[in-house]
Scaffold this motif. Sequence first.
Motif, PDB file in Angstrom:
ATOM      1  N   ALA A 196       1.339   5.803   5.094  1.00  0.00           N
ATOM      2  CA  ALA A 196       0.504   6.782   4.866  1.00  0.00           C
ATOM      3  C   ALA A 196      -1.392   6.504   4.685  1.00  0.00           C
ATOM      4  CB  ALA A 196       0.032   7.959   3.958  1.00  0.00           C
ATOM      5  N   GLY A 197      -2.277   7.177   4.656  1.00  0.00           N
ATOM      6  CA  GLY A 197      -3.568   6.762   4.393  1.00  0.00           C
ATOM      7  C   GLY A 197      -3.977   7.090   2.654  1.00  0.00           C
ATOM      8  N   SER A 198      -4.875   6.821   2.646  1.00  0.00           N
ATOM      9  CA  SER A 198      -5.596   7.045   0.972  1.00  0.00           C
ATOM     10  C   SER A 198      -6.741   7.598   0.636  1.00  0.00           C
ATOM     11  CB  SER A 198      -5.379   5.792   0.291  1.00  0.00           C
ATOM     12  OG  SER A 198      -6.011   5.907  -1.306  1.00  0.00           O
ATOM     13  N   THR A 199      -6.269   8.972   0.072  1.00  0.00           N
ATOM     14  CA  THR A 199      -8.035   9.479  -0.719  1.00  0.00           C
ATOM     15  C   THR A 199      -8.035   8.962  -1.574  1.00  0.00           C
ATOM     16  OG1 THR A 199      -6.533  10.827  -0.935  1.00  0.00           O
ATOM     17  CG2 THR A 199      -7.170  11.353   1.414  1.00  0.00           C
ATOM     18  N   ASN A 200      -7.280   8.213  -2.284  1.00  0.00           N
ATOM     19  CA  ASN A 200      -7.478   8.188  -3.775  1.00  0.00           C
ATOM     20  C   ASN A 200      -7.882   6.781  -4.305  1.00  0.00           C
ATOM     21  OD1 ASN A 200      -7.160   7.668  -6.566  1.00  0.00           O
ATOM     22  ND2 ASN A 200      -5.365   8.968  -6.720  1.00  0.00           N
ATOM     23  N   ASP A 201      -9.192   6.630  -4.626  1.00  0.00           N
ATOM     24  CA  ASP A 201      -9.573   5.191  -5.092  1.00  0.00           C
ATOM     25  C   ASP A 201      -9.047   4.187  -5.726  1.00  0.00           C
ATOM     26  OD1 ASP A 201     -11.311   6.437  -3.113  1.00  0.00           O
ATOM     27  OD2 ASP A 201     -12.544   6.230  -5.028  1.00  0.00           O
ATOM     28  N   SER A 202      -8.052   4.667  -6.457  1.00  0.00           N
ATOM     29  CA  SER A 202      -6.807   3.794  -6.763  1.00  0.00           C
ATOM     30  C   SER A 202      -5.403   3.342  -6.446  1.00  0.00           C
ATOM     31  CB  SER A 202      -6.524   5.003  -8.020  1.00  0.00           C
ATOM     32  OG  SER A 202      -5.534   5.894  -8.056  1.00  0.00           O
ATOM     33  N   LEU A 203      -5.306   3.804  -5.071  1.00  0.00           N
ATOM     34  CA  LEU A 203      -4.547   3.403  -4.042  1.00  0.00           C
ATOM     35  C   LEU A 203      -4.957   2.314  -3.105  1.00  0.00           C
ATOM     36  CD1 LEU A 203      -2.381   6.891  -3.467  1.00  0.00           C
ATOM     37  CD2 LEU A 203      -1.519   4.704  -4.910  1.00  0.00           C
ATOM     38  N   LEU A 204      -4.424   1.480  -2.893  1.00  0.00           N
ATOM     39  CA  LEU A 204      -5.665   0.569  -1.978  1.00  0.00           C
ATOM     40  C   LEU A 204      -4.261   0.446  -0.987  1.00  0.00           C
ATOM     41  CD1 LEU A 204      -6.748  -2.080  -4.621  1.00  0.00           C
ATOM     42  CD2 LEU A 204      -7.825  -0.205  -3.797  1.00  0.00           C
ATOM     43  N   ASN A 334      -6.224  17.376  -5.564  1.00  0.00           N
ATOM     44  CA  ASN A 334      -6.175  16.412  -5.820  1.00  0.00           C
ATOM     45  C   ASN A 334      -4.729  15.435  -4.854  1.00  0.00           C
ATOM     46  OD1 ASN A 334      -6.008  14.341  -8.338  1.00  0.00           O
ATOM     47  ND2 ASN A 334      -3.964  15.907  -8.918  1.00  0.00           N
ATOM     48  N   ILE A 335      -5.089  15.922  -3.948  1.00  0.00           N
ATOM     49  CA  ILE A 335      -4.184  15.297  -3.028  1.00  0.00           C
ATOM     50  C   ILE A 335      -4.770  13.188  -2.863  1.00  0.00           C
ATOM     51  CG2 ILE A 335      -3.688  14.497  -0.338  1.00  0.00           C
ATOM     52  CD1 ILE A 335      -3.559  17.998  -0.713  1.00  0.00           C
ATOM     53  N   SER A 336      -3.352  12.476  -3.000  1.00  0.00           N
ATOM     54  CA  SER A 336      -3.892  10.875  -3.103  1.00  0.00           C
ATOM     55  C   SER A 336      -3.671  10.380  -1.596  1.00  0.00           C
ATOM     56  CB  SER A 336      -3.120  10.926  -3.578  1.00  0.00           C
ATOM     57  OG  SER A 336      -3.668  10.717  -4.833  1.00  0.00           O
ATOM     58  N   THR A 337      -2.828  10.793  -0.531  1.00  0.00           N
ATOM     59  CA  THR A 337      -1.940  10.446   0.468  1.00  0.00           C
ATOM     60  C   THR A 337      -2.486  11.209   1.958  1.00  0.00           C
ATOM     61  OG1 THR A 337       0.125  10.547   0.037  1.00  0.00           O
ATOM     62  CG2 THR A 337      -1.128   8.917  -1.170  1.00  0.00           C
ATOM     63  N   VAL A 338      -2.377  11.061   2.917  1.00  0.00           N
ATOM     64  CA  VAL A 338      -2.208  12.011   3.597  1.00  0.00           C
ATOM     65  C   VAL A 338      -1.223  11.433   5.456  1.00  0.00           C
ATOM     66  CG1 VAL A 338      -4.596  13.135   3.413  1.00  0.00           C
ATOM     67  CG2 VAL A 338      -4.421  11.014   4.377  1.00  0.00           C
ATOM     68  N   ASP A 339      -0.133  11.684   5.935  1.00  0.00           N
ATOM     69  CA  ASP A 339       0.190  11.662   6.757  1.00  0.00           C
ATOM     70  C   ASP A 339       0.505  13.148   7.683  1.00  0.00           C
ATOM     71  OD1 ASP A 339       2.694  13.009   6.174  1.00  0.00           O
ATOM     72  OD2 ASP A 339       2.598  11.407   4.782  1.00  0.00           O
ATOM     73  N   GLU A 340       1.473  12.703   8.702  1.00  0.00           N
ATOM     74  CA  GLU A 340       1.661  14.115   9.117  1.00  0.00           C
ATOM     75  C   GLU A 340       3.479  14.406   9.248  1.00  0.00           C
ATOM     76  OE1 GLU A 340       1.116  12.629  12.887  1.00  0.00           O
ATOM     77  OE2 GLU A 340      -1.081  12.244  12.660  1.00  0.00           O
ATOM     78  N   GLU A 341       4.180  14.130   8.409  1.00  0.00           N
ATOM     79  CA  GLU A 341       5.595  14.343   8.053  1.00  0.00           C
ATOM     80  C   GLU A 341       6.441  14.532   7.053  1.00  0.00           C
ATOM     81  OE1 GLU A 341       3.561  11.549  11.236  1.00  0.00           O
ATOM     82  OE2 GLU A 341       4.377  11.462   9.852  1.00  0.00           O
ATOM     83  N   SER A 342       5.492  14.046   6.359  1.00  0.00           N
ATOM     84  CA  SER A 342       6.530  14.128   4.356  1.00  0.00           C
ATOM     85  C   SER A 342       6.684  15.232   4.457  1.00  0.00           C
ATOM     86  CB  SER A 342       5.840  13.265   3.620  1.00  0.00           C
ATOM     87  OG  SER A 342       5.448  11.892   3.422  1.00  0.00           O
ATOM     88  N   ALA A 343       5.583  16.314   4.297  1.00  0.00           N
ATOM     89  CA  ALA A 343       5.880  17.695   3.946  1.00  0.00           C
ATOM     90  C   ALA A 343       6.847  18.022   5.122  1.00  0.00           C
ATOM     91  CB  ALA A 343       4.825  18.002   3.830  1.00  0.00           C
TER      92      ALA A 343
END
Length: 404
Positions: A196-204, A334-343
Amino acid sequence: MHVSTNRSPDMDNIKRYHVAHQIPHPPITALPTFSPAFTVYLFPGASTAVRSPSAAGSSMIGGRGGVVGGWRWGLWAVDLVGLLVVAVMVEETVELKLSHHLHGVVERVNERNGPFVGLLMTYPTEEIALQVSGFFVPSSDFPLVQLAGRRFNIGKIKGVDVIYVMSGEQTLNAGITVQLLIDTFDVVGIVHYGIAGSTNDSLLIGDVSVPKYVAQTSSWKWKKFKSKKGALPELKFGDYNLPIKGENLLAEIEFTQVQLYSTGRPMQELFWLETDPKWFNLATQLQEVDLQQCLNETYCLSEKPKVAYGLRGSSADIFVDNAAYNEFLFKTLNISTVDEESAAVVMASMSNGVPSVVFRGISDTAGDGGTLSSSIFSLAATNAVRVAVEFIGLLGREGKVHDQ
């Protein structure tokens, strides 16, 4: 095919139904099925009755029917030569239809193995990470079943019976594959991992996120110019005008809820989809999983990757590589990750009343300007696999597989 002619109380009920409705009741034959959800009775004259443990008074689709002794009955036409039931309404999941060329294979897989944990990934890099890990041991009896263009691989991970499948990318593929797993095999829950891609600076990069909630963020209402503000979060294009904010003819999009249909409940409209609380709580025991830090002998990440719990994720059929949208998702939703399938995975699981959990390894930060590396993708997938595998082992040790 052996057809039972033993008399049963159900046959008497059918006759009583025929008498009550002035329907001739010829000799009755019970056709054995492979699901306790229904029994098919055959009649001379090309008709059938189907017994299903539905609640009295529930609705029927097509045919003639009624309620006898707390059971709902329906009559449909049937081709007795091919034993092809034209329409049968049942309320529980059944295996592949009798005419399917894989029906016997699937039946034997479910009888000899399982119950299974369904393990789902979406694209080759994620599958390769599992294969090279050595954790998956294929079954010697039935190592795989090919169905609907997908390979359902049967085996064990840490002594737990598992069926893993690569769904293909994007929401439709993921949702379809979860439904195939649940409908076809004796699956007690779905473990989903990937990158996944991160939208949260605390997730590296290299970290693994275990979200408690996920949202489908490509469901929008594109509003008229100068519309009133809606009840749900909105993205106003004018806020991103340059050099200054202002009006924009594209107006705004308002995020919308998804409609969740699930067993035994009325339809719900939800924005946040929750992973299974019990499985999520179990996953919090995996904070000490050793995650890979180095790509090779010469390059390592600056910090040791970690497992992060309880953050929010989003899915959309969009590859997010835009820093402004990245910031909007985090600050507004308040979303921290982006992907195409989890939901899609979580929603399909919820719809079927099956637990699910998600593990996503961070492979990139949207809009960071860097070059996406296949090595980084592999590391992120490897770390997600490590956490998923340990979770499956924990399910086995806790006895959760047979408890479902």
